[in-house]
Design a protein around this motif. Structure first.
Motif, PDB file in Angstrom:
ATOM      1  N   GLU A 504      33.947  38.226  36.206  1.00  0.00           N
ATOM      2  CA  GLU A 504      35.231  38.061  36.892  1.00  0.00           C
ATOM      3  C   GLU A 504      35.964  36.811  36.407  1.00  0.00           C
ATOM      4  N   SER A 505      35.204  35.758  36.170  1.00  0.00           N
ATOM      5  CA  SER A 505      35.824  34.500  35.755  1.00  0.00           C
ATOM      6  C   SER A 505      36.286  34.546  34.305  1.00  0.00           C
ATOM      7  N   ILE A 506      35.459  35.097  33.403  1.00  0.00           N
ATOM      8  CA  ILE A 506      35.789  35.088  31.975  1.00  0.00           C
ATOM      9  C   ILE A 506      36.878  36.093  31.651  1.00  0.00           C
ATOM     10  N   PHE A 507      36.728  37.318  32.160  1.00  0.00           N
ATOM     11  CA  PHE A 507      37.653  38.389  31.791  1.00  0.00           C
ATOM     12  C   PHE A 507      38.755  38.622  32.821  1.00  0.00           C
ATOM     13  N   ARG A 508      38.740  37.835  33.893  1.00  0.00           N
ATOM     14  CA  ARG A 508      39.779  37.916  34.924  1.00  0.00           C
ATOM     15  C   ARG A 508      39.869  39.316  35.545  1.00  0.00           C
ATOM     16  N   TYR A 509      38.707  39.899  35.829  1.00  0.00           N
ATOM     17  CA  TYR A 509      38.681  41.198  36.493  1.00  0.00           C
ATOM     18  C   TYR A 509      38.628  41.007  38.004  1.00  0.00           C
ATOM     19  N   THR A 510      39.100  42.017  38.702  1.00  0.00           N
ATOM     20  CA  THR A 510      39.040  42.018  40.156  1.00  0.00           C
ATOM     21  C   THR A 510      38.110  43.154  40.590  1.00  0.00           C
ATOM     22  N   THR A 511      36.870  42.838  40.840  1.00  0.00           N
ATOM     23  CA  THR A 511      35.895  43.833  41.267  1.00  0.00           C
ATOM     24  C   THR A 511      35.932  43.976  42.781  1.00  0.00           C
ATOM     25  N   ASN A 512      35.168  44.936  43.289  1.00  0.00           N
ATOM     26  CA  ASN A 512      35.098  45.118  44.742  1.00  0.00           C
ATOM     27  C   ASN A 512      34.559  43.876  45.439  1.00  0.00           C
ATOM     28  N   ILE A 513      33.632  43.197  44.761  1.00  0.00           N
ATOM     29  CA  ILE A 513      33.081  41.973  45.357  1.00  0.00           C
ATOM     30  C   ILE A 513      34.162  40.904  45.428  1.00  0.00           C
ATOM     31  N   LYS A 514      34.958  40.781  44.398  1.00  0.00           N
ATOM     32  CA  LYS A 514      36.077  39.841  44.411  1.00  0.00           C
ATOM     33  C   LYS A 514      37.100  40.232  45.478  1.00  0.00           C
ATOM     34  N   LEU A 515      37.314  41.536  45.620  1.00  0.00           N
ATOM     35  CA  LEU A 515      38.256  42.005  46.637  1.00  0.00           C
ATOM     36  C   LEU A 515      37.782  41.651  48.041  1.00  0.00           C
ATOM     37  N   LEU A 516      36.473  41.716  48.254  1.00  0.00           N
ATOM     38  CA  LEU A 516      35.946  41.324  49.568  1.00  0.00           C
ATOM     39  C   LEU A 516      36.255  39.865  49.857  1.00  0.00           C
ATOM     40  N   GLU A 615      48.648  32.165  39.502  1.00  0.00           N
ATOM     41  CA  GLU A 615      48.198  30.815  39.819  1.00  0.00           C
ATOM     42  C   GLU A 615      46.918  30.822  40.638  1.00  0.00           C
ATOM     43  N   ASN A 616      46.785  31.800  41.516  1.00  0.00           N
ATOM     44  CA  ASN A 616      45.610  31.885  42.390  1.00  0.00           C
ATOM     45  C   ASN A 616      44.537  32.816  41.844  1.00  0.00           C
ATOM     46  N   ARG A 617      44.748  33.302  40.612  1.00  0.00           N
ATOM     47  CA  ARG A 617      43.748  34.130  39.923  1.00  0.00           C
ATOM     48  C   ARG A 617      43.321  35.328  40.770  1.00  0.00           C
ATOM     49  N   LEU A 618      44.298  36.056  41.213  1.00  0.00           N
ATOM     50  CA  LEU A 618      43.993  37.245  42.016  1.00  0.00           C
ATOM     51  C   LEU A 618      43.498  38.408  41.159  1.00  0.00           C
ATOM     52  N   GLY A 619      43.696  38.352  39.862  1.00  0.00           N
ATOM     53  CA  GLY A 619      43.251  39.452  39.004  1.00  0.00           C
ATOM     54  C   GLY A 619      44.402  40.319  38.546  1.00  0.00           C
ATOM     55  N   GLN A 620      44.245  40.902  37.365  1.00  0.00           N
ATOM     56  CA  GLN A 620      45.322  41.676  36.770  1.00  0.00           C
ATOM     57  C   GLN A 620      45.663  42.913  37.584  1.00  0.00           C
TER      58      GLN A 620
END
Length: 792
Positions: A504-516, A615-620
């Motif tokens: 998530e940090s390197i590729f800036r993905y928004t996974t379900n865990i990040k969404l939680l 700015e808040n790295r919410l993901g693409q």
């Protein structure tokens, strides 16, 4: 057409051409990047797979002490040169001697004798001298004679039946097989003899009972046969002297053909090979090495020669290229949801290389464990390692379709890595699919560990099934494999849990865990939204409820949709009082602004929201939804106000100035947010929200958005839109529900609360009506409220 309109069209055409050129350039750049990534991927895979890792010493001499245990890293076959040569010698020795048999030999001798006698008769007819005839016999037939013998031959040639008698003698004599050197033939006979007829090429194996005589015996037989001819003694002697020089064997040893057959037999003998199985111990630490062990080590090292290594590398390079390229092209053209961007491809390539590298290292670790704990087979330790971790990561980060393609490619390459093992390939493929299945809807981190437990049990069952296919007995090694397979599932869950945040940090993905994590209402962005734009905050919560219910109905990720709804309007934080839901009892600031300026302010919240999301790295994924949730929709209220204020003869109002910049929703998630956003806002304008009015409003808003073409670029079907409308109706029906009348004490409180709420609603409604009356006194009611929202 006015001059301004022509300029506008020309500018639009130039802008369109520049946009197309930019898109073409971007497409070329992306194609180049993908080609470069593919080449880099296959080179790295080849570099990882081809070296077999056989760390054997370069030189050993018989009697040297072995420094460590050395096992065969693969199945090898070692040629035994001595035994192979012995078998070649035996094969050549077993080839029978070939003798050519000419059945026409007797006839040829008869004809030759007749020609000699005929030449004598011709000489008499031509009145040739005796010396001339003797010379003719010697030159033409090689018959040397003197005058006495010539006279006898001459007399014999005048005999009427001499030809038939000679033919009869030769036919009788040459019915048997005659050899030039009988002793040599008898010496060859025990080794085997084959007679080959020269006229039919038929071959007959000598059984040992065939009568074969030499030329001496043939002469004796000739002497006996001539005596039986009705001729005088001198004539018999003359006939015998005529025929004896002409005698020759009718079988002869064909040395050239025999040697050729023996050479063929030698070449047909395959080398004798000694098989060494993968994992078989070649040398043990502390033992003295033998010559046989040195040969085995040389054979093990032989495949690692420079030429062989380069050849294997080229083969692996081409195979990996074809596998990855064709799989990607096939999926791209035939699987609807397989649409990876360059970032996705970089992530897939990185995951693939690291995954294969981990499995490569696991081979060395398994070899070390096999030496340290010899009670377990080396290949049993393979199953401790996470074969499914790559596919699980891809499923969590991307989608099922891409993870399926990844699993197929990964399984094939893994099978090649483990010595072209079909069992490993099947295990890798099925455990990858199972792992991807169990993590398809991860709603909390503990779900990963539950998926690891299920994967471990699946691995154990799969290994048991593979064991049954091998027909091996149920021994202790099976117990080890089942335990290691179960552990492998847990290891995969632990690795995925630790790697997902890194991805998530390197590729800036928004996974379900990040969404939680983003769904937490204490998130700084949501807290700012709640404090600075409370109306927008409440609106976002309701949009989340609407979109989530619809997402579950049409098979879209509900968590993604709900979180996207929370953040879709965060751009309003920067100018909250310019949006009607945050005004409260204050004056509407748009009343003092030109319609074009109001439109710019409303458009800006999309841009501001995109910037805040970055700015808040919410993901693409969330950034895309924020950019697309208004599409290119028209702000109809301000567009109509601008047209009503403008003088048609002086200026033309361009509709594009009052449309959001887009793009239109590209995904079903973005389209859901657009629909839920519009319908939630429009629902606030309903004066009497009965179920029928709610349903009519929902259908009207959806129809307007559909007719405006905002859903043209996403994958929503008409069935999906119908199910979305049904879900919206149910949720809105719950929000605007009716309550029963309570008993008197409670009723008084309710009347008081309702009265105060009615006063607030009346004040808000009057403020709204006052604003609209100032602009267009002739238009009233909910229609104007919908126009204000840009929905009608």
């Amino acid at each position: 057409m006015t001059k301004s309109e022509r300029k506008s069209e020309k500018a639009l055409a130039q802008q369109s051409a520049a946009h197309l050129a930019k898109q073409e350039q971007q497409g070329n750049d992306e194609s180049f990047q993908r080609a470069l990534l593919l080449i880099l991927l296959v080179v790295l895979l080849t570099f990882i797979i081809v070296p077999k890792g056989v760390l054997t010493p370069t030189e050993f001499s018989p009697g040297d002490i072995v420094p460590r245990d050395i096992k065969a890293s693969r199945d090898i076959l070692i040629p035994d040169d001595e035994l192979s040569e012995q078998k070649r010698h035996d094969a050549a020795k077993a080839v029978a001697n070939l003798y050519d048999y000419d059945p026409a030999t007797g006839t040829m001798i008869s004809e030759q004798a007749d020609q000699i006698l005929a030449s004598l008769r011709v000489g008499i007819d031509l009145e040739m001298t005796e010396d001339q005839q003797i010379s003719e016999l010697e030159s033409s037939f090689g018959v040397k004679t003197n005058k006495k013998t010539f006279a006898a031959l001459k007399a014999l040639s005048e005999h009427d039946e001499i030809k038939s008698r000679v033919t009869l003698i030769m036919t009788t004599l040459y019915r048997q097989k005659i050899v030039g050197n009988l002793k040599l033939f008898e010496a060859d006979r025990p080794k085997g003899v084959i007679f080959r007829s020269l006229d039919t090429q038929a071959e007959t194996i000598d059984s040992g009972h065939t009568t074969v005589i030499g030329l001496g015996q043939l002469q004796d037989s000739l002497k006996k046969a001539v005596k039986e001819v009705d001729l005088s003694g001198n004539q018999q002697a003359t006939l015998r002297e005529l025929i004896v020089p002409l005698l020759r064997p009718n079988i002869s040893f064909n040395q050239k053909e025999t040697e050729a057959r023996r050479q063929t037999a030698r070449e047909e003998v395959k080398p004798v090979l000694i098989q060494i199985k993968k994992g078989e111990m070649i040398t043990r630490e502390g033992d003295r090495i033998t010559l046989d062990q040195i040969k085995r080590l040389e054979a093990l090292r032989g495949d690692s020669s420079t030429v062989s290594l380069w050849r294997n590398a080229m083969g692996m390079l081409i195979s990996c290229f074809l596998l990855v390229y064709l799989s990607h092209i096939f999926a791209l053209r035939n699987i609807r949801k397989y649409r990876p961007h360059n970032r996705d491809l970089i992530f897939l390539a990185t995951t693939f290389v690291v995954h294969i590298l981990i499995l490569k290292i696991s081979i060395f670790i398994s070899a070390a464990l096999g030496s340290a704990f010899p009670y377990g087979e080396q290949n049993a330790y393979y199953y401790v390692f996470p074969f499914a971790v790559g596919t699980m990561l891809v499923r969590i980060v991307l989608n099922s379709e891409i993870s399926l393609v990844f699993a197929i490619i990964s399984a094939i390459v893994t099978g090649s890595l483990f010595g072209n093992s079909f069992a490993i390939m099947v295990f890798a493929f099925l455990t990858s699919l199972s792992g991807a299945h169990w993590v398809r809807h991860v709603t909390e981190r503990s779900s990963l560990f539950r998926a690891g437990l299920r994967l471990g049990m699946f691995n154990s069952v799969l290994l048991f099934a593979l064991h049954l296919m091998t027909s091996r007995p149920f021994d202790l090694q099976l117990i080890y494999k089942l335990g290691f397979g179960f552990s492998g599932g847990l290891v995969a869950a632990v690795v995925v849990t630790g790697v997902v945040p890194l991805v998530e940090s390197i590729f800036r993905y928004t996974t379900n865990i990040k969404l939680l994590e983003l769904a937490n209402m204490n998130n700084p962005v949501l807290r700012d939204l709640m404090i600075q734009a409370p109306g927008t905050y409440h609106h976002s919560i309701i949009v989340g409820n609407l979109a989530e219910a619809a997402a579950e109905n049409i098979g879209v990720n509900p968590l993604m949709v709900r979180v996207a709804a929370y953040y879709h309007d965060i751009g309003k934080i920067r100018k909250p009082l310019y949006f009607i839901e945050n005004i409260g009892g204050q004056e509407n600031r748009h009343d003092k602004l030109a319609p074009s300026m109001s439109a710019l302010i409303l458009m800006a919240h999309v841009k501001d929201g995109t910037e805040m999301a970055r700015e808040n790295r919410l993901g693409q994924a969330l950034i895309d939804i924020i950019r697309q949730h208004h599409g290119t929709g028209l702000m109809k209220f301000f567009y109509d106000r601008a047209k009503s204020k403008a003088d048609p003869e002086v200026e033309q109002i361009d509709e594009r100035d009052y449309r959001y910049h887009g793009p239109k929703p590209q995904t079903r998630e973005a389209a859901l947010i657009m629909l839920a956003d519009a319908i939630e806002a429009a629902s606030r304008t309903l004066t009497d929200p009965t179920p029928a009015r709610i349903q009519g409003m929902v259908q009207k808003i959806i129809n307007n958005i559909f007719i405006d073409g905002q859903l043209d670029e996403c994958e929503l079907t008409l069935k999906d839109i119908h199910n979305i409308a049904k879900s919206f109706n149910i949720v809105l029906g719950g929000i605007f529900h009716y309550r029963v009348d309570y008993p008197e004490p409670v009723s008084k409180e309710r009347v008081t609360e309702t009265g105060s709420r009615s006063i607030d609603e009346d004040r808000n409604r009057k403020s709204s009506e006052k604003t609209e009356d100032q602009e267009n006194p002739s238009e009233k009611g909910s229609t104007e409220d919908l126009k204000r929202l840009g929905m009608s």
